[in-house]
Design a protein around this motif. Structure first.
Motif, PDB file in Angstrom:
ATOM      1  N   ALA A  92     -32.455  19.969 -86.871  1.00  0.00           N
ATOM      2  CA  ALA A  92     -31.869  20.293 -85.573  1.00  0.00           C
ATOM      3  C   ALA A  92     -31.277  21.694 -85.594  1.00  0.00           C
ATOM      4  N   LYS A  93     -30.648  22.060 -86.692  1.00  0.00           N
ATOM      5  CA  LYS A  93     -30.084  23.401 -86.830  1.00  0.00           C
ATOM      6  C   LYS A  93     -31.199  24.438 -86.796  1.00  0.00           C
ATOM      7  N   ARG A  94     -32.306  24.131 -87.441  1.00  0.00           N
ATOM      8  CA  ARG A  94     -33.446  25.049 -87.468  1.00  0.00           C
ATOM      9  C   ARG A  94     -33.956  25.319 -86.053  1.00  0.00           C
ATOM     10  N   LYS A  95     -33.972  24.288 -85.218  1.00  0.00           N
ATOM     11  CA  LYS A  95     -34.478  24.445 -83.863  1.00  0.00           C
ATOM     12  C   LYS A  95     -33.562  25.301 -83.005  1.00  0.00           C
ATOM     13  N   THR A  96     -32.263  25.301 -83.335  1.00  0.00           N
ATOM     14  CA  THR A  96     -31.313  26.075 -82.537  1.00  0.00           C
ATOM     15  C   THR A  96     -31.099  27.474 -83.079  1.00  0.00           C
ATOM     16  N   ASP A  97     -31.603  27.751 -84.298  1.00  0.00           N
ATOM     17  CA  ASP A  97     -31.483  29.091 -84.867  1.00  0.00           C
ATOM     18  C   ASP A  97     -32.284  30.093 -84.048  1.00  0.00           C
ATOM     19  N   GLU A  98     -31.867  31.340 -84.101  1.00  0.00           N
ATOM     20  CA  GLU A  98     -32.652  32.374 -83.455  1.00  0.00           C
ATOM     21  C   GLU A  98     -34.004  32.499 -84.145  1.00  0.00           C
ATOM     22  N   PRO A  99     -35.060  32.785 -83.381  1.00  0.00           N
ATOM     23  CA  PRO A  99     -36.380  32.932 -83.996  1.00  0.00           C
ATOM     24  C   PRO A  99     -36.342  34.001 -85.082  1.00  0.00           C
ATOM     25  N   ARG A 100     -36.980  33.691 -86.208  1.00  0.00           N
ATOM     26  CA  ARG A 100     -37.049  34.644 -87.297  1.00  0.00           C
ATOM     27  C   ARG A 100     -38.300  34.360 -88.112  1.00  0.00           C
ATOM     28  N   PRO A 101     -38.790  35.334 -88.854  1.00  0.00           N
ATOM     29  CA  PRO A 101     -39.989  35.113 -89.656  1.00  0.00           C
ATOM     30  C   PRO A 101     -39.766  33.994 -90.659  1.00  0.00           C
ATOM     31  N   GLN A 102     -40.767  33.135 -90.833  1.00  0.00           N
ATOM     32  CA  GLN A 102     -40.656  32.060 -91.794  1.00  0.00           C
ATOM     33  C   GLN A 102     -40.901  32.581 -93.205  1.00  0.00           C
ATOM     34  N   THR A 103     -40.205  31.986 -94.160  1.00  0.00           N
ATOM     35  CA  THR A 103     -40.360  32.408 -95.534  1.00  0.00           C
ATOM     36  C   THR A 103     -41.769  32.127 -96.023  1.00  0.00           C
ATOM     37  N   GLY A 104     -42.314  30.943 -95.702  1.00  0.00           N
ATOM     38  CA  GLY A 104     -43.647  30.605 -96.149  1.00  0.00           C
ATOM     39  C   GLY A 104     -43.690  30.442 -97.655  1.00  0.00           C
ATOM     40  N   ILE A 105     -44.860  30.053 -98.175  1.00  0.00           N
ATOM     41  CA  ILE A 105     -44.986  29.927 -99.615  1.00  0.00           C
ATOM     42  C   ILE A 105     -46.181  30.692-100.141  1.00  0.00           C
ATOM     43  N   SER A 106     -46.706  31.630 -99.357  1.00  0.00           N
ATOM     44  CA  SER A 106     -47.749  32.500 -99.871  1.00  0.00           C
ATOM     45  C   SER A 106     -47.145  33.435-100.906  1.00  0.00           C
ATOM     46  N   LEU A 107     -47.854  33.599-102.030  1.00  0.00           N
ATOM     47  CA  LEU A 107     -47.372  34.528-103.046  1.00  0.00           C
ATOM     48  C   LEU A 107     -47.534  35.971-102.605  1.00  0.00           C
ATOM     49  N   ASP A 108     -48.393  36.203-101.650  1.00  0.00           N
ATOM     50  CA  ASP A 108     -48.719  37.577-101.249  1.00  0.00           C
ATOM     51  C   ASP A 108     -47.666  38.139-100.310  1.00  0.00           C
ATOM     52  N   GLN A 109     -46.452  38.309-100.827  1.00  0.00           N
ATOM     53  CA  GLN A 109     -45.363  38.942-100.103  1.00  0.00           C
ATOM     54  C   GLN A 109     -44.855  40.080-100.980  1.00  0.00           C
ATOM     55  N   ARG A 110     -44.584  41.229-100.357  1.00  0.00           N
ATOM     56  CA  ARG A 110     -44.450  42.454-101.140  1.00  0.00           C
ATOM     57  C   ARG A 110     -43.054  43.067-101.156  1.00  0.00           C
ATOM     58  N   ASP A 111     -42.050  42.341-100.701  1.00  0.00           N
ATOM     59  CA  ASP A 111     -40.705  42.894-100.810  1.00  0.00           C
ATOM     60  C   ASP A 111     -40.201  42.709-102.238  1.00  0.00           C
ATOM     61  N   ALA A 112     -39.282  43.573-102.645  1.00  0.00           N
ATOM     62  CA  ALA A 112     -38.815  43.598-104.031  1.00  0.00           C
ATOM     63  C   ALA A 112     -38.212  42.272-104.501  1.00  0.00           C
ATOM     64  N   PRO A 113     -37.319  41.624-103.731  1.00  0.00           N
ATOM     65  CA  PRO A 113     -36.750  40.358-104.225  1.00  0.00           C
ATOM     66  C   PRO A 113     -37.815  39.300-104.514  1.00  0.00           C
ATOM     67  N   TRP A 114     -38.837  39.242-103.661  1.00  0.00           N
ATOM     68  CA  TRP A 114     -39.902  38.252-103.857  1.00  0.00           C
ATOM     69  C   TRP A 114     -40.666  38.534-105.153  1.00  0.00           C
ATOM     70  N   LEU A 115     -41.008  39.793-105.374  1.00  0.00           N
ATOM     71  CA  LEU A 115     -41.749  40.176-106.573  1.00  0.00           C
ATOM     72  C   LEU A 115     -40.899  39.985-107.830  1.00  0.00           C
ATOM     73  N   GLU A 116     -39.600  40.300-107.723  1.00  0.00           N
ATOM     74  CA  GLU A 116     -38.703  40.087-108.859  1.00  0.00           C
ATOM     75  C   GLU A 116     -38.602  38.606-109.205  1.00  0.00           C
ATOM     76  N   GLY A 117     -38.568  37.759-108.178  1.00  0.00           N
ATOM     77  CA  GLY A 117     -38.523  36.321-108.410  1.00  0.00           C
ATOM     78  C   GLY A 117     -39.782  35.820-109.099  1.00  0.00           C
ATOM     79  N   ARG A 118     -40.921  36.350-108.691  1.00  0.00           N
ATOM     80  CA  ARG A 118     -42.186  35.974-109.334  1.00  0.00           C
ATOM     81  C   ARG A 118     -42.197  36.396-110.802  1.00  0.00           C
ATOM     82  N   LEU A 119     -41.720  37.607-111.071  1.00  0.00           N
ATOM     83  CA  LEU A 119     -41.662  38.093-112.453  1.00  0.00           C
ATOM     84  C   LEU A 119     -40.743  37.213-113.288  1.00  0.00           C
ATOM     85  N   TRP A 120     -39.605  36.871-112.739  1.00  0.00           N
ATOM     86  CA  TRP A 120     -38.644  35.984-113.399  1.00  0.00           C
ATOM     87  C   TRP A 120     -39.289  34.639-113.721  1.00  0.00           C
ATOM     88  N   GLY A 121     -39.996  34.061-112.748  1.00  0.00           N
ATOM     89  CA  GLY A 121     -40.658  32.780-112.967  1.00  0.00           C
ATOM     90  C   GLY A 121     -41.731  32.864-114.039  1.00  0.00           C
TER      91      GLY A 121
END
Length: 206
Positions: A73-102
């Motif tokens: 219900a909270k998700r439905k009332t949140d302002e629209p925003r890009p979904q995180t998704g689970i595709s590995l092909d995301q190129r921002d630094a935190p995402w890539l750092e997390g992949r390296l860590w994993g």
């Protein structure tokens, strides 16, 4: 030939079994504080985006169905925003750092803590080191060394994952417009990368 080619494909989706294993590890540390609660809330949004029922999400996240319903219900009332998704092909630094860590954590566990990257991984996980550019560069160096030393013992997917991560980190960081904190994005990428390495090639949800 088909099986050989499949080992070099970048998996983009988690199976339900992999998601369950991933969330089990999250549940173990959920009491650590607000950041982990944010991580679990973000994963609920991801799975809700796949159309999973509240009952199934409750089982996977070890929550009650009313608690999941409240998050939905909270998700439905949140302002629209890009979904995180689970595709590995995301190129921002935190995402890539997390992949390296994993990836580094998987290498460390594969060799029972004797890998060159083990001490650095443990320091990052325990908060003794932070995800600074200098520390990421050092972790990359150690992972490269482990991949070279243990090339014959590790699945091809480990080197493939590192090559993709390394290319992304060598490019200028892309900014992702999202209300999700960098640490949560890093944690999600860390969990997903580990789940995919353990499961090998995965199929999309039907």
């Amino acid at each position: 030939m088909a099986s050989e080619e499949s080992t070099h494909q970048t998996p983009e989706m988690l199976t339900e079994e992999q998601a369950e294993r991933m969330l089990a590890s999250v549940n173990e540390v959920i009491r650590a504080g607000e950041e982990m609660r944010k991580l679990r809330a973000e994963m609920i949004r991801v799975f809700a985006g796949f159309g999973w029922t509240q009952e199934r999400i409750a089982q996977l996240t070890d929550m009650s169905q009313p608690a999941v319903s409240k998050q939905m219900a909270k998700r439905k009332t949140d302002e629209p925003r890009p979904q995180t998704g689970i595709s590995l092909d995301q190129r921002d630094a935190p995402w890539l750092e997390g992949r390296l860590w994993g990836l580094a954590e998987e290498i460390s566990e594969t060799f029972d803590g004797t890998a060159r990257c083990t001490r650095y991984v443990n320091a990052l996980t325990r908060g003794k080191k932070h995800f600074t550019p200098q520390n990421i560069d050092e972790l990359r160096r150690l992972v490269e060394e482990d991949l070279r030393l243990h090339q014959a013992e590790l699945p091809d997917g480990y080197q493939t994952a590192y090559d993709d991560i390394s290319r992304g980190l060598d490019l200028p960081s892309k900014v992702i417009i999202t209300t999700t904190s960098t640490s949560v994005r890093r944690s999600i990428a860390h969990q997903i990368q580990r789940a995919l390495l353990r499961g090998g090639r995965v199929k999309p949800f039907s």
